[in-house]
Design a protein around this motif. Structure first.
Motif, mmCIF file in Angstrom:
data_model
loop_
_atom_site.group_PDB
_atom_site.id
_atom_site.type_symbol
_atom_site.label_atom_id
_atom_site.label_comp_id
_atom_site.label_asym_id
_atom_site.label_seq_id
_atom_site.Cartn_x
_atom_site.Cartn_y
_atom_site.Cartn_z
ATOM 1 N N ARG A 1 56.090 53.164 28.914
ATOM 2 C CA ARG A 1 56.198 53.759 27.567
ATOM 3 C C ARG A 1 55.308 54.992 27.458
ATOM 4 N NH1 ARG A 1 55.809 48.229 25.538
ATOM 5 N NH2 ARG A 1 57.924 47.512 25.244
ATOM 6 N N LYS A 2 54.099 54.897 27.988
ATOM 7 C CA LYS A 2 53.172 56.037 27.920
ATOM 8 C C LYS A 2 53.692 57.238 28.699
ATOM 9 C CE LYS A 2 48.920 53.475 27.112
ATOM 10 N NZ LYS A 2 47.644 53.047 27.691
ATOM 11 N N VAL A 3 54.398 56.960 29.775
ATOM 12 C CA VAL A 3 54.959 58.032 30.589
ATOM 13 C C VAL A 3 56.232 58.587 29.953
ATOM 14 C CG1 VAL A 3 55.983 58.501 32.859
ATOM 15 C CG2 VAL A 3 53.918 57.140 32.708
ATOM 16 N N GLY A 4 56.871 57.789 29.102
ATOM 17 C CA GLY A 4 58.081 58.231 28.426
ATOM 18 C C GLY A 4 59.363 57.702 29.056
ATOM 19 N N ILE A 5 59.283 56.578 29.742
ATOM 20 C CA ILE A 5 60.465 55.992 30.390
ATOM 21 C C ILE A 5 61.470 55.568 29.316
ATOM 22 C CG2 ILE A 5 61.311 54.114 31.866
ATOM 23 C CD1 ILE A 5 59.484 56.135 33.314
ATOM 24 N N ALA A 6 62.725 55.925 29.540
ATOM 25 C CA ALA A 6 63.783 55.576 28.593
ATOM 26 C C ALA A 6 64.904 54.787 29.260
ATOM 27 C CB ALA A 6 64.351 56.846 27.961
ATOM 28 N N HIS A 7 64.914 54.729 30.593
ATOM 29 C CA HIS A 7 65.997 54.056 31.317
ATOM 30 C C HIS A 7 65.474 53.557 32.660
ATOM 31 C CE1 HIS A 7 66.350 57.454 34.110
ATOM 32 N NE2 HIS A 7 66.090 58.193 33.032
ATOM 33 N N THR A 8 66.286 52.712 33.278
ATOM 34 C CA THR A 8 65.963 52.266 34.635
ATOM 35 C C THR A 8 67.181 52.514 35.512
ATOM 36 O OG1 THR A 8 66.683 49.994 34.198
ATOM 37 C CG2 THR A 8 64.336 50.485 33.886
ATOM 38 N N PRO A 9 66.964 52.781 36.775
ATOM 39 C CA PRO A 9 65.663 53.055 37.339
ATOM 40 C C PRO A 9 65.202 54.463 36.958
ATOM 41 C CG PRO A 9 67.328 53.395 39.014
ATOM 42 C CD PRO A 9 68.040 52.897 37.783
ATOM 43 N N THR A 10 63.918 54.625 36.834
ATOM 44 C CA THR A 10 63.335 55.954 36.716
ATOM 45 C C THR A 10 62.493 56.138 37.969
ATOM 46 O OG1 THR A 10 63.314 55.868 34.311
ATOM 47 C CG2 THR A 10 61.906 57.510 35.356
ATOM 48 N N ILE A 11 62.827 57.158 38.732
ATOM 49 C CA ILE A 11 62.227 57.393 40.042
ATOM 50 C C ILE A 11 61.479 58.724 40.002
ATOM 51 C CG2 ILE A 11 62.684 57.652 42.511
ATOM 52 C CD1 ILE A 11 65.475 56.330 41.916
ATOM 53 N N TYR A 12 60.237 58.678 40.460
ATOM 54 C CA TYR A 12 59.421 59.901 40.544
ATOM 55 C C TYR A 12 58.920 60.087 41.967
ATOM 56 C CZ TYR A 12 58.962 59.710 35.431
ATOM 57 O OH TYR A 12 59.198 59.677 34.077
ATOM 58 N N VAL A 13 58.902 61.329 42.408
ATOM 59 C CA VAL A 13 58.149 61.712 43.595
ATOM 60 C C VAL A 13 56.871 62.321 43.038
ATOM 61 C CG1 VAL A 13 58.072 63.094 45.696
ATOM 62 C CG2 VAL A 13 60.276 62.191 44.877
ATOM 63 N N VAL A 14 55.734 61.715 43.367
ATOM 64 C CA VAL A 14 54.453 62.182 42.835
ATOM 65 C C VAL A 14 53.609 62.741 43.969
ATOM 66 C CG1 VAL A 14 54.491 60.595 40.881
ATOM 67 C CG2 VAL A 14 53.379 59.899 42.993
ATOM 68 N N SER A 15 52.732 63.683 43.618
ATOM 69 C CA SER A 15 51.962 64.364 44.652
ATOM 70 C C SER A 15 50.634 64.865 44.106
ATOM 71 C CB SER A 15 52.778 65.556 45.168
ATOM 72 O OG SER A 15 52.018 66.345 46.047
ATOM 73 N N THR A 16 49.677 64.964 45.002
ATOM 74 C CA THR A 16 48.396 65.590 44.666
ATOM 75 C C THR A 16 48.353 67.018 45.203
ATOM 76 O OG1 THR A 16 47.416 64.741 46.716
ATOM 77 C CG2 THR A 16 47.135 63.400 44.727
ATOM 78 N N ARG A 17 49.401 67.458 45.848
ATOM 79 C CA ARG A 17 49.425 68.756 46.531
ATOM 80 C C ARG A 17 49.602 69.945 45.602
ATOM 81 N NH1 ARG A 17 52.794 67.319 52.021
ATOM 82 N NH2 ARG A 17 51.182 65.950 52.830
ATOM 83 N N ASN A 18 50.299 69.770 44.503
ATOM 84 C CA ASN A 18 50.581 70.893 43.600
ATOM 85 C C ASN A 18 50.177 70.497 42.183
ATOM 86 O OD1 ASN A 18 51.599 72.935 42.033
ATOM 87 N ND2 ASN A 18 53.626 72.961 42.980
ATOM 88 N N PRO A 19 48.961 70.857 41.744
ATOM 89 C CA PRO A 19 48.507 70.476 40.408
ATOM 90 C C PRO A 19 49.411 70.993 39.283
ATOM 91 C CG PRO A 19 46.704 71.399 41.701
ATOM 92 C CD PRO A 19 47.959 71.604 42.486
ATOM 93 N N ALA A 20 50.120 72.079 39.533
ATOM 94 C CA ALA A 20 51.020 72.614 38.509
ATOM 95 C C ALA A 20 52.272 71.747 38.351
ATOM 96 C CB ALA A 20 51.430 74.042 38.867
ATOM 97 N N ARG A 21 52.591 70.990 39.377
ATOM 98 C CA ARG A 21 53.768 70.115 39.344
ATOM 99 C C ARG A 21 53.421 68.804 40.064
ATOM 100 N NH1 ARG A 21 59.546 71.592 41.918
ATOM 101 N NH2 ARG A 21 58.401 71.122 43.791
ATOM 102 N N PRO A 22 52.702 67.900 39.370
ATOM 103 C CA PRO A 22 52.242 66.676 40.034
ATOM 104 C C PRO A 22 53.334 65.630 40.261
ATOM 105 C CG PRO A 22 51.557 66.687 37.747
ATOM 106 C CD PRO A 22 52.217 68.011 38.007
ATOM 107 N N PHE A 23 54.501 65.808 39.634
ATOM 108 C CA PHE A 23 55.583 64.847 39.836
ATOM 109 C C PHE A 23 56.922 65.509 39.559
ATOM 110 C CE2 PHE A 23 54.652 64.634 35.364
ATOM 111 C CZ PHE A 23 55.903 64.536 34.766
ATOM 112 N N ILE A 24 57.957 64.908 40.144
ATOM 113 C CA ILE A 24 59.338 65.324 39.895
ATOM 114 C C ILE A 24 60.130 64.058 39.640
ATOM 115 C CG2 ILE A 24 61.401 66.383 40.868
ATOM 116 C CD1 ILE A 24 59.640 67.874 42.825
ATOM 117 N N GLU A 25 60.903 64.039 38.574
ATOM 118 C CA GLU A 25 61.795 62.905 38.349
ATOM 119 C C GLU A 25 63.071 63.105 39.161
ATOM 120 O OE1 GLU A 25 64.227 60.397 34.945
ATOM 121 O OE2 GLU A 25 62.789 61.905 34.297
#
Length: 191
Positions: free
Chosen positions: A150-174
């Motif tokens: 809920r805090k992340v804003g999930i509205a459906h399943t599955p919700t899949i993210y690729v998360v990374s520490t490599r690019n602070p401007a884009r820490p995740f992609i749905e």
């Protein structure tokens, strides 16, 4: 006027808190990870699960699963609690139970879930107590995952993210198209 301004500030603050992308981070020591919010009764979660496992294995990144049982699914919350019980016995058995539930999802009903869990326990030579969660600890863990969603804003399943520490401007992609999952992981890994 001051009351309306205060109310607007409170509402905007609540909206910002409700969608906090900083909660999506790879596990410690991993620069990239796959994070999935899923519901064990969700048909799309069922079909995407093997792909997620294969993608994580192929790219040598962690796969972090979070329970997000949807209200319209009548047995998914209980299945998530039982999965947490098996997880407490061994992470591998917990993961295998999730796979088992996905495999048998079309056959499972509210009334038959416990029987499927007992059969799984017998096949894996592990005990399944009559009351799986007497203190409510496992249900609290499932609810904590739901709250994170809920805090992340999930509205459906599955919700899949690729998360990374490599690019602070884009820490995740749905990942909205699971056919592009491998490609998206590779793009994030190359950043």
């Amino acid at each position: 006027m001051k009351k309306h301004l205060l109310l607007l500030i409170v509402l905007l603050s609540a909206l910002c808190l409700a969608q906090d992308p900083t909660l999506l981070r790879p596990p410690k020591g991993a620069p990239v990870a796959l994070i999935v919010f899923e519901d064990l009764q969700c048909p799309k979660c069922r079909t995407d699960s093997p792909l997620e496992e294969q993608a994580a294995r192929s790219h040598k990144i962690p796969l972090v699963r979070h329970d997000f049982p949807l209200p319209m699914h009548n047995w998914s919350f209980n299945a998530a609690v039982i999965a947490r019980y098996f997880d407490s016995q061994s992470k591998e058995i917990g993961n295998q139970f999730g796979d088992y539930v996905f495999h048998h999802e079309p056959e499972i009903t509210t009334d038959s879930l416990q029987g499927f869990a007992q059969k799984f326990a017998a096949e894996h030579k592990t005990d399944l107590p009559f009351v799986v969660d007497p203190q409510g600890k496992l249900a609290a863990e499932v609810n904590a995952d739901k709250e994170l969603g809920r805090k992340v804003g999930i509205a459906h399943t599955p919700t899949i993210y690729v998360v990374s520490t490599r690019n602070p401007a884009r820490p995740f992609i749905e990942v909205t198209d699971s056919s592009k999952l491998f490609q998206m992981i590779e793009a994030v890994q190359s950043e």
